[in-house]
Design an enzyme around this catalytic site. Structure first.
Site, PDB file in Angstrom:
ATOM      1  N   LYS A 114       0.818  -1.215   0.000  1.00 46.22           N
ATOM      2  CA  LYS A 114       0.000   0.000   0.000  1.00 46.22           C
ATOM      3  C   LYS A 114       0.851   1.265   0.000  1.00 46.22           C
ATOM      4  CE  LYS A 114      -4.430  -1.509   1.852  1.00 46.22           C
ATOM      5  NZ  LYS A 114      -5.466  -1.291   2.846  1.00 46.22           N
ATOM      6  N   LYS A 198      -4.875  -8.832  -7.201  1.00 45.07           N
ATOM      7  CA  LYS A 198      -6.073  -9.036  -6.390  1.00 45.07           C
ATOM      8  C   LYS A 198      -7.213  -8.141  -6.883  1.00 45.07           C
ATOM      9  CE  LYS A 198      -6.044  -7.374  -2.227  1.00 45.07           C
ATOM     10  NZ  LYS A 198      -5.822  -7.007  -0.826  1.00 45.07           N
ATOM     11  N   LYS A 201     -10.738  -2.587  -4.447  1.00 40.56           N
ATOM     12  CA  LYS A 201     -11.587  -1.395  -4.486  1.00 40.56           C
ATOM     13  C   LYS A 201     -10.894  -0.232  -5.157  1.00 40.56           C
ATOM     14  CE  LYS A 201     -13.511  -2.211   0.114  1.00 40.56           C
ATOM     15  NZ  LYS A 201     -13.346  -1.878   1.536  1.00 40.56           N
TER      16      LYS A 201
HETATM   17  P1  AMP Z   1     -11.233  -4.553   2.933  1.00 43.87           P
HETATM   18  O1  AMP Z   1     -12.095  -4.132   1.825  1.00 43.87           O
HETATM   19  O2  AMP Z   1      -9.772  -4.417   2.632  1.00 43.87           O
HETATM   20  O3  AMP Z   1     -11.626  -4.001   4.258  1.00 43.87           O
HETATM   21  O4  AMP Z   1     -11.465  -6.124   3.043  1.00 43.87           O
HETATM   22  C1  AMP Z   1     -12.607  -6.686   3.666  1.00 43.87           C
HETATM   23  C2  AMP Z   1     -12.504  -8.195   3.634  1.00 43.87           C
HETATM   24  O5  AMP Z   1     -12.539  -8.666   2.279  1.00 43.87           O
HETATM   25  C3  AMP Z   1     -11.186  -8.733   4.232  1.00 43.87           C
HETATM   26  O6  AMP Z   1     -11.472  -9.903   4.980  1.00 43.87           O
HETATM   27  C4  AMP Z   1     -10.365  -9.074   3.024  1.00 43.87           C
HETATM   28  O7  AMP Z   1      -9.454 -10.105   3.292  1.00 43.87           O
HETATM   29  C5  AMP Z   1     -11.436  -9.505   2.017  1.00 43.87           C
HETATM   30  N1  AMP Z   1     -10.991  -9.277   0.620  1.00 43.87           N
HETATM   31  C6  AMP Z   1     -10.682  -8.086   0.049  1.00 43.87           C
HETATM   32  N2  AMP Z   1     -10.316  -8.243  -1.251  1.00 43.87           N
HETATM   33  C7  AMP Z   1     -10.395  -9.586  -1.495  1.00 43.87           C
HETATM   34  C8  AMP Z   1     -10.150 -10.396  -2.665  1.00 43.87           C
HETATM   35  N3  AMP Z   1      -9.776  -9.867  -3.830  1.00 43.87           N
HETATM   36  N4  AMP Z   1     -10.335 -11.738  -2.558  1.00 43.87           N
HETATM   37  C9  AMP Z   1     -10.734 -12.285  -1.385  1.00 43.87           C
HETATM   38  N5  AMP Z   1     -10.987 -11.585  -0.260  1.00 43.87           N
HETATM   39  C10 AMP Z   1     -10.830 -10.257  -0.304  1.00 43.87           C
END
Ligand code: AMP
Ligand code: TRP
Length: 333
Positions: A114, A198, A201
């Site tokens: 990041k 990956k 967002k």
């Molecule tokens: P975040 O949006 O970073 O707060 O992520 C929220 C949850 O979604 C966390 O448990 C991440 O590990 C999961 N997550 C985010 N992106 C992915 C992805 N591309 N594949 C699988 N899990 C994801």
């Protein structure tokens, strides 16, 4: 065994299929197991580790709650709240930052990713972010933490911090060491445009992800445009190792159908991708379109969403402030 579940999602907009399949789908299943106690947190303090527009942040907090509910989390059964409203998180994070070691944080790969090339410009919060995450989990004595694969290292750090605190202050089992709950398969959903990245967002191209607010036509269009290769679907798993985009799309289908990857390969072996994409679009539309419609409906009911957050933070505050009081006594305040 009765599980105490805690997990968090950042309110940074564009919640996508990776969030759903990697985390939220699992939250819903855990919420539905009668004996579990679940807490799902909208981690707004984590969100501001990178720059946020205050008005967008406020909307994104509500949108995250709406997504939880639209996906099937029942606010009557599980606690849903936003982190900033429970002051114990920030305070416990400070105390734990005096327990965590620089060397441990220096190993965190997500910070390196990041922060990018110019680490000097990254916020201090982005660096210490996993300590706040440890505070979130430890305050509620969570036994299990459902997350996507990318959060595994942060959970290991959380366990190290908990262990060091317990040892240093001679309070065996005061902090519970949480177990990660990571899906065995499909715990990392990749970009529709690049199978080595990956699904995220923050990726500029919206075509790289299926957002949980996308409608039917958008989903079909994005799958049509998703990157594949020139070969038909193989007959074995081994043949997919170098075909990342193909593997990702077959994985998404499998995860939505609750199939193993082998079963999907058997079903589509020999067929070409344009053919497979029609079936994939259909299962995606069946799953995501109703969620998308429900999110949009709930977003019009901001009072309802705010009430859920208020009730949730009152309940969370009771649990967290009780634990923080004990932390104060242990450290000598
Ligand atoms: P975040 O949006 O970073 O707060 O992520 C929220 C949850 O979604 C966390 O448990 C991440 O590990 C999961 N997550 C985010 N992106 C992915 C992805 N591309 N594949 C699988 N899990 C994801
Ligand atoms: N760091 C997690 C992410 O970016 C979100 C998070 C914050 C979290 N606190 C948590 C996840 C506690 C699980 C438990 O995805």
């Amino acid at each position: 065994m009765r599980k105490k579940i805690f997990s968090g999602v950042q309110p940074t907009g564009n919640l996508h299929l990776g969030n759903y399949l990697g985390a939220i789908k699992n939250f819903v299943e855990l919420n539905n197991e009668k004996e579990n106690e679940c807490i799902f947190c909208v981690v707004d303090l984590h969100a501001i580790t990178v720059k946020q527009d205050p008005n967008k942040l406020r909307n994104n907090i509500r949108e995250t709650v709406a997504t939880f509910i639209a996906s099937g989390i029942d606010p009557k059964k599980s606690i849903i709240f936003n982190q900033s409203q429970v002051k114990a998180h920030s305070e416990a994070a400070w105390i734990l930052s005096c327990v965590a070691r620089m060397g441990w944080l220096n190993r965190m790969t997500q910070f390196k990713e990041k922060a990018g090339k110019d680490k000097e410009k990254a916020s201090v919060g982005l660096y210490s972010y996993p300590i706040l995450m440890a505070a979130d989990i430890l305050l509620y004595e969570a036994t299990h933490v459902p997350v996507g694969e990318d959060q595994k290292q942060h959970l290991e750090l959380c366990r190290d911090i908990a262990q060091k605190f317990n040892n240093e202050f001679g309070v065996k089992d005061f902090f519970i060491l949480p177990e990660p709950l990571i899906q065995k398969e499909f715990s990392r959903i990749m970009s529709l445009k690049d199978g080595s990245k990956k699904m995220s967002k923050s990726e500029v191209s919206d075509l790289s992800r299926i957002n949980l607010t996308d409608d039917k036509d958008l989903i079909i269009n994005k799958i049509k445009k998703a990157k594949t290769d020139a070969f038909p679907i193989p007959s074995s798993l081994e043949e997919l190792t170098t075909r990342m985009e193909a593997k990702n799309l077959l994985g998404i289908y499998s995860s939505l159908k609750n199939f193993g990857l082998e079963k999907t390969i058997k079903q589509f072996s020999g067929r070409n991708f344009s053919d497979f994409k029609k079936d994939l679009s259909q299962v995606l539309v069946d799953k995501i379109d109703p969620i998308s419609k429900e999110i949009k409906k709930l977003l019009k009911e901001s009072d309802f969403l705010d009430k859920i957050l208020l009730e949730g933070s009152n309940k969370a505050n009771e649990i967290a402030s009780e634990k923080l009081k004990k932390i104060h006594e242990i450290v000598g305040f």
